[in-house]
Design an enzyme around this catalytic site. Structure first.
Site, PDB file in Angstrom:
ATOM      1  CG  ASP A 135     -45.150  -5.798 -11.373  1.00  0.00           C
ATOM      2  OD1 ASP A 135     -45.948  -5.298 -10.721  1.00  0.00           O
ATOM      3  OD2 ASP A 135     -43.965  -5.172 -11.387  1.00  0.00           O
ATOM      4  CE  LYS A 146     -41.172  -3.282 -11.482  1.00  0.00           C
ATOM      5  NZ  LYS A 146     -42.542  -3.152 -12.713  1.00  0.00           N
TER       6      LYS A 146
END
Length: 563
Positions: free
Chosen positions: A357, A320
């Site tokens: 997220d 990420k």
């Protein structure tokens, strides 16, 4: 090896001008499964099982049959097959089971052709012997010349030379299978398929090359292999028939199909292909979503940069933060968080990064804080309030990776005090510093000893994920000190951490809400704003885990922190 003469070749050589271009190849891509039973009787039974499995072609692996007698059994086996079939009699020197004399082996293949076999598979290295005499194989039988490299994937120039040599040697269909030691090896094989000028089977072996098998139809491969069940795969990375035809929509893939996927390491456990492919098919979207086992994100993006149909990716552990660095443009929220979980290809071939997220996780935690267990069990959006229930609360975040950064940033944005705990104190310090005055860090020892507590405990690590579901990042008495405990792990739905939290009186909030929530927004990005089938996506994940209710299982013994 014997040399070649025009008399021994079944098809004439073509000049470059005569050869068809890739766009001329419009045959469908078939699904093939291999019969590998070890006795004649079980082999005959398995042929019928394979024929009922929904495949188009059956490969008859004669080399697996321990009691095979060509004179007694060959015609019986061939006549029992109700579908088109490939006769393969693979020698040990090419990864098979046959270790007898070569002349006898090749004679069996030639006899199979004379008996009417639609296809015979002949190793490229043996092709001069196979074509050595002047008794031609019937033109009704297509000869697959095959080449296997079980160690690596050759360089592109070597692959191209092999294709040319195999075609010149008399191949009706060229078959290349090579081990993928990195997912960039799969890019070579897909590129080979895309540029083909005659029928070709190209396969990458191993999990890192699985996408070649899953996407063969899109790139015009003559066929791909699938196992009748996961445990019966005859090659590493081979998918099973049900998933290939159903989940990956193999028969509806075409040249215009867009490719999406989950980038991570590991990825085999991920439910993302299930949830996105189900949703794509529900709205009849021409896309397929595949697992992408990636070691180096930059190397992966570079390998596929010239393929515009690789249109977007979900990004998970451990990539990420690298995704943030490699994206040419980044959504402001993702930039502030410092982690990207979604990459979307732009018209110029670069990628824009997003983070879906944080809002999914924070919304789930807010529902837990505001409404207790009933609200925490819902994935429905919470009511729009002027003030977040997290304001003024203390949120302890376990983990300082991409998911941890998203949760920490989101909690701070909502007015919470944030404490970061991470096994590497340095990374916890760095994240706390990035968040500013609203955040502090603590040592791992302070967390597990109970010296640090708060209102919400949020685990962003993979501790407790299947197959290590008895692990928990903290002891049960620590989980019980918080009012709300959130776990980003969603497989299993009820992790050890959540079971301990519930037993201690805390409100548990499961990771399914974060997973489905972030996937909903990714779906909108992938499809250009189409509203996702949210209930279907949630139900699909629950069904896949055998879970139809939010009720937890019976409490059992546990371990802490993977020990």
């Amino acid at each position: 090896m014997y040399g070649f003469s025009e008399a021994t070749l079944r098809i004439p050589s073509m000049t470059a001008e005569q050869a068809p271009v890739a766009s001329d190849i419009s045959t469908p891509s078939y699904i093939c499964t291999s019969v590998t039973a070890t006795t004649v009787d079980t082999f005959l039974a398995e042929i019928q099982e394979a024929a009922a499995s929904g495949v188009d072609i059956i490969e008859l692996r004669l080399d697996f049959i321990a009691d095979f007698d060509p004179e007694r059994h060959l015609q019986q086996i061939l006549s029992s097959c109700p579908l088109p079939y490939i006769v393969t009699y693979r020698p040990v020197w090419e990864g098979g089971k046959y270790d007898g004399p070569e002349p006898e082996r090749l004679a069996v293949l030639k006899m199979a052709a004379l008996l009417g076999a639609p296809y015979v598979d002949v190793e490229f290295k043996a092709s001069p012997y196979f074509f050595a005499d002047h008794h031609e194989v019937p033109l009704s039988t297509k000869v697959i010349l095959s080449y296997h490299d079980f160690q690596q994937t050759p360089e592109p120039a070597v692959l191209e030379r092999l294709v040319t040599a195999m075609r010149d040697a008399g191949a009706d269909i060229v078959k290349l299978a090579a081990m993928a030691n990195d997912i960039t090896d799969a890019a070579r094989m897909l590129d080979l398929l895309r540029k083909k000028s005659s029928p070709m089977i190209a396969l990458s072996m191993g999990e890192k090359g699985q996408i070649v098998r899953l996407l063969a139809a899109k790139y015009g491969g003559y066929l791909t292999f699938a196992a009748m069940s996961p445990e019966r795969a005859s090659a590493p990375g081979q998918p099973d028939i049900g998933k290939l035809a159903g989940l990956y929509n193999y028969r509806r893939q075409g040249a215009r199909t867009k490719v999406y996927g989950i980038i991570g390491n590991p990825v085999s456990h991920s439910k993302s292909p299930l949830i996105h492919n189900t949703a794509f098919q529900n709205i009849d979207f021409d896309g397929v979503y595949v697992p992408l086992l990636v070691d180096d994100l930059e190397r992966f993006l570079t390998a596929f940069k010239d393929d515009p149909d690789f249109a977007g990716f979900s990004v998970t552990i451990p990539h990420k933060e690298a995704a943030l660095r490699l994206a040419s443009a980044v959504d402001p929220v993702a930039r502030q968080i410092g982690a990207v979980n979604t990459l979307l290809r732009q018209p110029d071939g670069s990628y824009k990064g997003y983070n879906t997220d944080w809002l999914a996780a924070i919304s789930a935690i807010e529902r837990g804080v505001a409404g207790g267990a009933a609200a925490a069990a819902s994935t429905a959006p919470s009511a729009a309030d002027s003030e977040s229930p997290l304001k003024g609360k203390t949120v302890v975040v376990i983990g300082a990776g991409g998911a941890g950064r998203a949760i920490a940033f989101g909690a701070a944005t909502k007015g919470a005090r944030v404490v970061i705990a991470n096994r590497s104190r340095e990374r916890a310090d760095q994240l706390a510093a990035a968040l500013g005055s609203s955040a502090t860090s603590c040592s791992w020892e302070d967390l597990v000893s109970g010296r640090v507590t708060g209102d919400v405990l949020a685990n962003s690590t993979s501790l407790g994920m299947t197959p290590h579901q008895e692990e928990s990042p903290v002891p049960p008495q620590i989980a019980a000190q918080f009012k709300v405990v959130f776990d980003a792990v969603y497989n299993p739905l009820w992790t050890r951490l959540l079971l301990d939290a519930r037993a201690g009186g805390a409100t548990p909030v499961d990771g399914l809400q974060m997973f489905v929530g972030q996937a909903l927004e990714q779906f909108r990005l992938f499809t250009g704003g189409v509203e996702p089938p949210a209930e279907l996506m949630e139900r699909t994940v629950l069904d896949s885990m055998g879970t139809t209710t939010a009720a937890p299982p019976t409490l059992v013994a546990h371990t802490v922190g993977g020990k």
